[in-house]
Enzyme design. Structure first.
Site, PDB file in Angstrom:
ATOM      1  N   ALA A  71       0.862  -1.171   0.000  1.00 61.70           N
ATOM      2  CA  ALA A  71       0.000   0.000   0.000  1.00 61.70           C
ATOM      3  C   ALA A  71       0.900   1.224   0.000  1.00 61.70           C
ATOM      4  CB  ALA A  71      -0.877  -0.018   1.244  1.00 61.70           C
ATOM      5  N   GLY A 111       0.637  -5.076   0.789  1.00 69.60           N
ATOM      6  CA  GLY A 111      -0.478  -5.075  -0.148  1.00 69.60           C
ATOM      7  C   GLY A 111      -0.122  -5.688  -1.493  1.00 69.60           C
ATOM      8  N   GLU A 114      -0.576  -9.275  -0.963  1.00 67.37           N
ATOM      9  CA  GLU A 114      -2.025  -9.503  -0.782  1.00 67.37           C
ATOM     10  C   GLU A 114      -2.742  -9.463  -2.131  1.00 67.37           C
ATOM     11  OE1 GLU A 114      -2.203  -6.366   2.262  1.00 67.37           O
ATOM     12  OE2 GLU A 114      -3.121  -7.871   3.560  1.00 67.37           O
ATOM     13  N   GLU A 134       4.100  -5.522   7.256  1.00 65.33           N
ATOM     14  CA  GLU A 134       3.278  -4.492   7.896  1.00 65.33           C
ATOM     15  C   GLU A 134       3.611  -4.271   9.366  1.00 65.33           C
ATOM     16  OE1 GLU A 134       2.214  -6.670   5.695  1.00 65.33           O
ATOM     17  OE2 GLU A 134       0.680  -5.805   4.387  1.00 65.33           O
TER      18      GLU A 134
HETATM   19  C1  3H9 Z   1       0.545  -2.271   3.439  1.00 67.53           C
HETATM   20  O1  3H9 Z   1       0.769  -2.765   2.377  1.00 67.53           O
HETATM   21  C2  3H9 Z   1      -0.815  -2.310   4.111  1.00 67.53           C
HETATM   22  C3  3H9 Z   1      -1.729  -3.310   3.523  1.00 67.53           C
HETATM   23  O2  3H9 Z   1      -1.534  -4.567   4.111  1.00 67.53           O
HETATM   24  C4  3H9 Z   1      -3.191  -2.994   3.778  1.00 67.53           C
HETATM   25  C5  3H9 Z   1      -3.751  -1.755   3.148  1.00 67.53           C
HETATM   26  C6  3H9 Z   1      -5.213  -1.642   3.278  1.00 67.53           C
HETATM   27  N1  3H9 Z   1       4.623   3.550   0.106  1.00 67.53           N
HETATM   28  O3  3H9 Z   1      13.349   2.065   0.418  1.00 67.53           O
HETATM   29  P1  3H9 Z   1      13.725   2.779  -0.831  1.00 67.53           P
HETATM   30  C7  3H9 Z   1       9.359   4.995  -1.287  1.00 67.53           C
HETATM   31  S1  3H9 Z   1       1.748  -1.433   4.299  1.00 67.53           S
HETATM   32  C8  3H9 Z   1       5.092   4.760  -0.207  1.00 67.53           C
HETATM   33  O4  3H9 Z   1      14.708   3.910  -0.721  1.00 67.53           O
HETATM   34  P2  3H9 Z   1      14.911   0.353  -1.830  1.00 67.53           P
HETATM   35  C9  3H9 Z   1      10.438   5.368  -0.307  1.00 67.53           C
HETATM   36  O5  3H9 Z   1       9.970   6.258   0.678  1.00 67.53           O
HETATM   37  C10 3H9 Z   1       3.135  -1.395   3.183  1.00 67.53           C
HETATM   38  N2  3H9 Z   1       6.380   4.996  -0.542  1.00 67.53           N
HETATM   39  O6  3H9 Z   1      14.220   1.773  -1.967  1.00 67.53           O
HETATM   40  C11 3H9 Z   1      11.457   6.013  -1.219  1.00 67.53           C
HETATM   41  O7  3H9 Z   1      11.023   7.320  -1.487  1.00 67.53           O
HETATM   42  P3  3H9 Z   1      12.064   8.520  -1.711  1.00 67.53           P
HETATM   43  C12 3H9 Z   1       3.859  -2.676   3.166  1.00 67.53           C
HETATM   44  C13 3H9 Z   1       7.221   3.964  -0.548  1.00 67.53           C
HETATM   45  O8  3H9 Z   1      15.140  -0.124  -3.195  1.00 67.53           O
HETATM   46  C14 3H9 Z   1      11.329   5.187  -2.513  1.00 67.53           C
HETATM   47  O9  3H9 Z   1      10.040   4.575  -2.447  1.00 67.53           O
HETATM   48  N3  3H9 Z   1       5.075  -2.518   2.361  1.00 67.53           N
HETATM   49  C15 3H9 Z   1       6.799   2.680  -0.214  1.00 67.53           C
HETATM   50  O10 3H9 Z   1      16.056   0.440  -0.878  1.00 67.53           O
HETATM   51  C16 3H9 Z   1      12.361   4.109  -2.655  1.00 67.53           C
HETATM   52  O11 3H9 Z   1      12.365   3.315  -1.474  1.00 67.53           O
HETATM   53  C17 3H9 Z   1       6.228  -2.144   2.918  1.00 67.53           C
HETATM   54  O12 3H9 Z   1       6.336  -1.952   4.099  1.00 67.53           O
HETATM   55  C18 3H9 Z   1       5.433   2.476   0.114  1.00 67.53           C
HETATM   56  N4  3H9 Z   1       4.954   1.267   0.422  1.00 67.53           N
HETATM   57  O13 3H9 Z   1      13.829  -0.582  -1.144  1.00 67.53           O
HETATM   58  C19 3H9 Z   1       7.402  -2.006   1.966  1.00 67.53           C
HETATM   59  N5  3H9 Z   1       7.863   1.837  -0.292  1.00 67.53           N
HETATM   60  O14 3H9 Z   1      12.818   8.145  -2.961  1.00 67.53           O
HETATM   61  C20 3H9 Z   1       8.139  -0.743   2.258  1.00 67.53           C
HETATM   62  C21 3H9 Z   1       8.897   2.590  -0.675  1.00 67.53           C
HETATM   63  O15 3H9 Z   1      11.197   9.716  -1.850  1.00 67.53           O
HETATM   64  N6  3H9 Z   1       9.222  -0.490   1.311  1.00 67.53           N
HETATM   65  N7  3H9 Z   1       8.527   3.879  -0.833  1.00 67.53           N
HETATM   66  O16 3H9 Z   1      12.931   8.561  -0.481  1.00 67.53           O
HETATM   67  C22 3H9 Z   1      10.403  -1.154   1.382  1.00 67.53           C
HETATM   68  O17 3H9 Z   1      10.632  -2.026   2.198  1.00 67.53           O
HETATM   69  C23 3H9 Z   1      11.476  -0.713   0.425  1.00 67.53           C
HETATM   70  O18 3H9 Z   1      11.156   0.575  -0.001  1.00 67.53           O
HETATM   71  C24 3H9 Z   1      11.665  -1.611  -0.810  1.00 67.53           C
HETATM   72  C25 3H9 Z   1      12.647  -0.928  -1.805  1.00 67.53           C
HETATM   73  C26 3H9 Z   1      12.244  -2.959  -0.366  1.00 67.53           C
HETATM   74  C27 3H9 Z   1      10.371  -1.829  -1.522  1.00 67.53           C
END
Ligand code: 3H9
Length: 701
Positions: A71, A111, A114, A134
């Site tokens: 998400a 998400g 999911e 999450e």
């Molecule tokens: C969820 O899914 C809830 C659901 O179950 C239910 C809903 C109803 N959203 O980390 P990076 C941005 S909760 C918004 O530097 P990497 C991040 O801020 C979510 N932004 O890259 C950054 O922005 P900026 C569950 C996001 O290659 C840019 O993307 N998912 C999100 O080192 C690059 O990110 C997670 O918890 C996001 N979800 O790592 C995954 N994700 O360039 C969270 C990233 O402006 N994300 N951004 O600084 C991660 O773990 C890592 O970002 C990922 C990439 C492994 C994907």
């Protein structure tokens, strides 16, 4: 495979056809998060597929470097009706009457997974990773994850994945039945082929229609027991266990509805706000005004470290761990041998625990060159001085380094308090000098304070930031002042802790007041661990510099009895074999005598007062640091406190914690307890703002 013909609609989801398969490509860089526009695009694609008899199946794939990373966390603060409809999209997928295939590369997280589990089938490249992280954001999988993952991988594995938040590799997911086919080679082509094979298979194997394997009561009991240790004081882990248990006990729809309610409860909690704040603050802290992707950096192929003590050895391990050769220098053979044997022992312990092989130990040790000759550092790309805190010694080393190091080499000091400008001034190349403040144990603690001195060049700064990432540290840039950010704040906190005891509290009560906030160690447990003599020496030094009399507080008197903390088997506390702190009656008596001598009548101090005074002493000093520009953002201070000092991430760090309490209340409490609020704190309180708003406004300015 035939070339898909792209439709021209401007959407975050592109529709294209490959014969009888409709391909929906999500294009929402950088990580294809489920932002507004994505659900609309996917639903439109499903409607198109439903309306067209020639479409036999649908493939959903991510454009760019990844499938959906979850998400969009930035939308969590939006009103519910405006937030992207991930659940509705998945409901639509579950009810869909043609096969749907999620084609996964990069990461399918939260998400994203999911969404994939809402599809009929999942295929992935071998390098892909899938997970439900999450819990790390203080929420729970809120779009069916808690109900679908246990149905696929079984109760125990699902709990493990959801409570750790750690992803698994596609190959493991394949063995667990979470991925139906691993595709070597072109993912889209493989996914289309798979979809075509499954086009006529009926009934569709919907996950929502399965039961949960291995859902015995002991699995849930063990999970509840486990989170008491791993997630003490946190809300979302216990909600996750409750929901996983429901998945096994009630019809899918009931669990699905309960999940939505619990997700909102978790999302709106201060704990989730704290963890989300840290998620973004950590990424923000990597951004430095004036430093861009185009700022030149130098390549670090080799490192030199001066000092093979606890700090130097720990620092060396960070480099060895990522394959960077290290030359380590000592003045005495004995100290050098001791340093090397400690490094070897650390690695062997890790090998004994099964976390690395003996070959890895040898490979890392082979990258380490011990020497007594500083001249051997002449080829190093970076040299880090890690000797004891004495300006004259450091100046001498940097003077010598200036004559030894090759042009362009980074000259770094691991000082925790000293003036890096003064250290740089003895060299002919102050632009190459920087502070790299590691935290003990340096091979474990994630924080690296990167101290930008007056003349440090952009190249040296940018290279140091990149290096932090490479050695798997969280690098935060700070300015020069006594103690930089972390230690400056902790000194003020220590003063307050001693003052609270002086007024009447027992050390164990003061520690308990911070344990209650979620810190694993209170101020006195921490000083016993670090060594009481260190703080004592600092206080003596500061008094001398300020021309004040020798400090004679109750803690100084404890040090003078010879008790220096854990290293002398006792300090403020005694310690048993498990290093559990046990209050010592003689020390209690020493404190009482001290109060009597000073004419202090002890008073009852509540846990609430102790917690507030300690936490707010950090916040108040933090506000001064911000105002002076020593830290760039309040978020940076929070990152420093979480990664360097064990402040619980679910509180978001001290500055975020203060904002949650309301800065007006913080100011009122500081005044009530006789502290003078920093002007910045007062101003923000008067304007009704939070530190996050301050950061956002400053970022825009
Ligand atoms: C969820 O899914 C809830 C659901 O179950 C239910 C809903 C109803 N959203 O980390 P990076 C941005 S909760 C918004 O530097 P990497 C991040 O801020 C979510 N932004 O890259 C950054 O922005 P900026 C569950 C996001 O290659 C840019 O993307 N998912 C999100 O080192 C690059 O990110 C997670 O918890 C996001 N979800 O790592 C995954 N994700 O360039 C969270 C990233 O402006 N994300 N951004 O600084 C991660 O773990 C890592 O970002 C990922 C990439 C492994 C994907």
């Amino acid at each position: 495979m035939s070339t898909p013909e792209s439709s021209s609609q401007p959407s975050l989801v592109q529709q294209s056809r490959d014969g009888d398969i409709l391909v929906l490509t999500i294009n929402n860089p950088p990580v294809n998060a489920f932002s507004p526009g994505v659900p609309e695009g996917l639903k439109a694609g499903l409607d198109a597929a439903a309306a067209d008899d020639s479409v036999k199946a649908v493939v959903i794939i991510g454009g760019g470097r990844t499938f959906v990373a979850g998400a969009d966390i930035r939308t969590f603060d939006m009103p519910r009706e405006q937030s992207p409809d991930l659940r509705g999209t998945i409901e639509k997928l579950d009810a869909f009457t043609k096969p749907t295939v999620a084609a996964i590369h990069g990461t399918a997280l939260g998400g994203g997974l999911e969404l994939a589990m809402g599809c009929t089938y999942r295929v992935a490249v071998p390098g892909a990773q899938v997970g439900l992280p999450e819990v790390k954001l203080g929420v729970l999988p809120g779009a069916g994850g808690t109900q679908r993952l246990p149905r696929v991988v079984g109760a125990a594995k699902a709990l493990d994945m959801m409570l750790s938040g750690n992803p698994i590799r596609a190959t493991e997911a394949g063995q667990l039945g979470l991925i139906d086919r691993i595709i070597d080679g072109d993912l889209l082509a493989g996914a289309v082929e798979f979809a075509r094979e499954m086009a006529d298979a009926r009934p569709l194997p919907r996950i929502s229609e399965r039961s949960v394997p291995g859902a015995t009561p002991d699995v849930f009991a063990a999970a509840r027991q486990g989170i008491r240790k791993t997630h003490r004081g946190q809300l979302s882990p216990s909600l996750i266990v409750d929901l996983a248990e429901m998945a096994a006990a009630v019809p899918f729809q009931e669990g699905w509805d309960a999940e939505a309610t619990k997700f909102m409860e978790a999302k709106d909690s201060p704990q989730s706000r704290g963890l989300r704040h840290i998620f973004f603050a950590e990424r923000e802290s990597a951004k430095i005004p004036g430093i861009t992707k185009d700022t030149p950096t130098t390549e670090i192929r080799s490192a030199g470290i001066i000092g093979a003590g606890t700090m130097g050895g720990g620092i060396a391990m960070n480099f060895l761990n990522v394959g960077i050769p290290v030359t380590i220098v000592e003045t005495q053979q004995e100290a050098l041998d001791r340093g090397l044997s400690v490094i070897r022992r650390n690695y062997e312990n890790t090998a004994r625990k099964g976390r690395m092989s003996m070959e890895d130990v040898e490979a890392r040790m082979a990258l380490l060159t011990p020497t007594l000759d500083m001249g051997d550092l002449k080829d190093a790309d970076i040299i880090i001085e890690a000797v004891f805190e004495n300006m004259d010694v450091k100046k001498d080393i940097f003077t010598r380094l200036d004559g030894i190091a090759k042009p362009g080499a980074i000259l770094a000091s691991n000082t925790s308090t000293l003036d890096v400008n003064e250290i740089a001034s003895v060299t002919s190349r102050p632009e190459s000098v920087i502070g790299l403040h590691f935290f003990s144990p340096a091979n474990v603690m994630k924080l690296l304070e990167i101290v930008r001195a007056e003349k440090t060049s952009d190249t040296v700064l940018a290279t140091s930031m990149a290096l932090a990432k490479r050695i798997r540290k969280v690098g935060v840039v700070v300015g020069v002042c006594d103690g930089f950010v972390g230690n400056r704040m902790v000194h003020r906190y220590g003063d307050e802790a001693r003052q609270i005891v002086e007024e009447g509290a027992r050390p164990e009560d003061v520690d308990a007041s911070m344990n209650a906030l979620g810190l694993p160690m209170g101020p006195f447990q921490m000083s016993d661990m670090a060594g009481l003599d260190i703080g004592h020496a600092i206080r003596q030094h500061q008094a001398k510099v300020a021309g004040q009399p020798k400090p004679d507080g109750w803690l100084d008197r404890i040090v003078e009895t010879g008790r220096k903390g854990q290293k002398t088997q006792g300090g403020i506390y005694d310690y048993d074999e498990t290093r559990r702190p046990i209050p010592n009656a003689d020390m209690q008596k020493l404190i009482e005598d001290y109060r009597a001598e000073k004419g202090i009548t002890p008073r009852e101090i509540t846990q609430e007062e102790s917690t507030k005074r300690l936490a707010y002493s950090l916040v108040n000093e933090g506000a001064k640091i911000l105002e002076e520009g020593i830290a760039q953002r309040a978020g940076d201070i929070d990152v420093i406190y979480i990664y360097g000092y064990g402040f619980p991430a679910y509180r978001g760090g001290p500055m975020q914690y203060a904002s949650e309490q309301g800065l007006k209340n913080v100011v009122a409490d500081l005044e009530k307890y006789g502290q003078t609020p920093a002007p910045l704190l007062k101003r923000l309180a008067e304007e009704g703002k939070t530190f996050a708003q301050y950061d956002a406004e400053k970022g825009r300015a």
